[in-house]
Design a protein around this motif. Structure first.
Motif, PDB file in Angstrom:
ATOM      1  N   VAL A   1     -72.651 -53.686  26.410  1.00 51.77           N
ATOM      2  CA  VAL A   1     -73.680 -52.674  26.674  1.00 51.77           C
ATOM      3  C   VAL A   1     -73.091 -51.294  26.993  1.00 51.77           C
ATOM      4  O   VAL A   1     -73.616 -50.281  26.549  1.00 51.77           O
ATOM      5  CB  VAL A   1     -74.624 -53.175  27.802  1.00 51.77           C
ATOM      6  N   SER A   2     -71.973 -51.231  27.717  1.00 50.24           N
ATOM      7  CA  SER A   2     -71.405 -49.932  28.106  1.00 50.24           C
ATOM      8  C   SER A   2     -70.141 -49.559  27.325  1.00 50.24           C
ATOM      9  O   SER A   2     -69.441 -48.624  27.719  1.00 50.24           O
ATOM     10  CB  SER A   2     -71.046 -49.941  29.593  1.00 50.24           C
ATOM     11  N   ASN A   3     -69.851 -50.279  26.254  1.00 50.40           N
ATOM     12  CA  ASN A   3     -68.570 -50.048  25.563  1.00 50.40           C
ATOM     13  C   ASN A   3     -68.742 -49.964  24.048  1.00 50.40           C
ATOM     14  O   ASN A   3     -69.382 -50.825  23.443  1.00 50.40           O
ATOM     15  CB  ASN A   3     -67.598 -51.186  25.896  1.00 50.40           C
ATOM     16  N   TRP A   4     -68.098 -48.953  23.478  1.00 47.66           N
ATOM     17  CA  TRP A   4     -68.150 -48.703  22.037  1.00 47.66           C
ATOM     18  C   TRP A   4     -66.714 -48.574  21.512  1.00 47.66           C
ATOM     19  O   TRP A   4     -65.845 -48.041  22.204  1.00 47.66           O
ATOM     20  CB  TRP A   4     -68.862 -47.380  21.748  1.00 47.66           C
ATOM     21  N   ALA A   5     -66.499 -49.067  20.262  1.00 48.63           N
ATOM     22  CA  ALA A   5     -65.158 -48.970  19.674  1.00 48.63           C
ATOM     23  C   ALA A   5     -65.284 -48.635  18.192  1.00 48.63           C
ATOM     24  O   ALA A   5     -66.324 -48.889  17.568  1.00 48.63           O
ATOM     25  CB  ALA A   5     -64.407 -50.288  19.861  1.00 48.63           C
TER      26      ALA A   5
END
Ligand SMILES: C[S@@+](CC[C@H](N)C(=O)[O-])C[C@H]1O[C@@H](n2cnc3c(N)ncnc32)[C@H](O)[C@@H]1O
Ligand code: SF4
Length: 410
Positions: A274-278
């Protein structure tokens, strides 16, 4: 001061684990978290287990000092080797966090990593991350880390706007985190994360857009974006209570999350938690994935938590008490608990529902399944994965993740 530890049963002096904790260990990945409990100043919103020089003065003596810290932490890594016995697993991930790990000399961080490597060995392609504050690194520091085996660095950027950084008590100047990314790339780091915080009182939508744009322009391959949490007992909480600054607002948080998702996905980032993008699966933080999937990790350092085969324990919080225990040849463990099957099931729902892959419906009980059907009808869960037996949050579901999780654990 940082928040209190849970209660639990005592940890034996030698730190020994019940034999069942190590059963089947060979099939589970093993990671290390190394906590560094020092900061130059305390940010008003932060309740992590970290101490400024002033907070430490007169407590714990030389053993609690920064200069002595790497040697003390290495003692705990050696203790881990003894406790895990002939467990043959090489370490998949090492994550040095804080506090501000980069307040220690780069050589200290490299020595700590070397101790993990010497005692356990690192798996091929192991991920080795350190958190870093933008004003406590330079190109030489980053080069030493890279040469010493670190593969990933995570900078606390938080915002690009000076007035937001001021409310957060951040000490770096705007632009410095972006320069850090370039310096990390030049030092040979393939994986670089920027941490951002949204919803700070006084931040506008445009401020948040500017922060995201500045972060993206710097070229990280990973971005973490957290809603500002007003933790009890922090200076921020006191200032809000006194009316000096307004309380954060859930609706504002939801709007900012949507802006983050829109901006990051347009730039080629994909959410995986939910709080992490890559930018790609290879750019995900393997260490965090290990936590979220219930693997084994040893958390070394004051207040650090560990989990091995359903046994969870936590260390004493104060650096002085921590160092004193190790100097006396005792485990610094303050308490532990053996998780029941039901504890582990609940934990699995709590953590995996926040992941892009979601949680299998087979893990839910009757009440949770009924709640999942309602969440599906309300557009909070994706229909396709649901029909294949998984609960996966929609974008709207991600905005309400905490509430959906609460219903599904029943
Ligand atoms: C504990 S810090 C350690 C890293 C480093 N000292 C720093 O601050 O950059 C890790 C991250 O947690 C996040 N964080 C800490 N306290 C928070 C809070 N109250 N609300 C939201 N995010 C928080 C910040 O984004 C920070 O970068
Ligand atoms: S620098 Fe990081 S760990 Fe230290 S007080 Fe600030 S947010 Fe907390």
């Amino acid at each position: 001061m940082p928040s209190a530890l849970p209660d639990g049963e005592p940890v034996p002096d030698d730190g020994a684990l019940p034999p069942h904790a190590l059963a089947g260990a060979a099939d589970r990945p093993l990671g290390f978290y190394l906590h560094v409990p020092y900061c130059a100043t305390r940010c008003g919103y932060c309740d992590f287990n970290t101490y400024t020089a002033t907070e430490l003065r007169g407590t714990g003596g030389v053993l609690a000092s920064r200069d002595h810290y790497a040697a003390t932490l290495i003692e705990e890594i050696r203790l881990a080797r003894k406790v895990l016995g002939d467990d043959p697993r090489p370490v998949r991930t090492v994550f040095v966090g804080g506090g501000t790990p980069t307040l220690l000399a780069a050589d200290d961080l490299v020595r700590m990593l070397r101790a993990v490597r010497d005692e356990f060995g690192l798996a091929p392609g192991a991920e080795v991350t350190t958190e870093a504050n933008p004003d406590s690194v330079d190109p030489a520091y980053l080069a030493t880390l890279r040469e010493g085996g670190f593969t990933r660095v995570s900078f606390g950027m938080q915002s690009a706007r000076p007035h937001v950084l001021r409310v957060l008590d951040r000490t770096h100047t705007p632009g410095r985190p972006e320069a850090c990314v370039a310096e990390a790339r030049a030092a040979g780091f393939e994986h670089v994360n920027l941490d951002l915080i949204y919803g700070t009182p006084g931040e506008s939508d445009d401020d948040w857009r500017a922060s995201l744009d500045a972060a993206l322009a710097a070229g990280p391959d990973h971005v973490s974006a957290y809603a500002l949490i007003v933790e009890e007992g922090t200076r921020l909480a006191r200032r809000i209570r006194r009316g000096e600054i307004p309380m954060t607002d859930d609706d504002v948080h939801a709007d900012r999350y949507l802006i983050a998702e829109e901006t990051l996905s347009a730039a080629g980032f994909t959410w995986y938690e939910v709080s992490n993008w890559a930018t790609s699966p290879a750019a995900r933080c393997l260490h965090n994935e290990l936590y979220w999937r219930g693997a084994d990790w040893w958390g070394a350092g004051p207040g650090a938590h560990s989990h091995v085969g359903g046994v969870r324990w936590w260390n004493v919080k104060h650096p002085g008490a921590y160092a004193a225990a190790l100097a006396a040849g005792r485990s610094p463990g303050a308490g532990r608990e053996v998780l029941t099957e039901e504890d582990r099931r609940i934990e699995r729902v709590l953590l995996e529902l926040r992941l892009r892959e979601g949680v299998p419906l087979s893990v839910l009980r009757e009440a949770g399944l009924a709640a999942s059907r309602r969440a599906l009808a309300d557009g909070l869960l994706e229909r396709g994965p649901y029909e294949e037996g998984r609960a996966v949050l929609t974008l709207r579901g991600r905005l309400l993740a905490d509430a959906v999780v609460r219903d599904l654990v029943d």
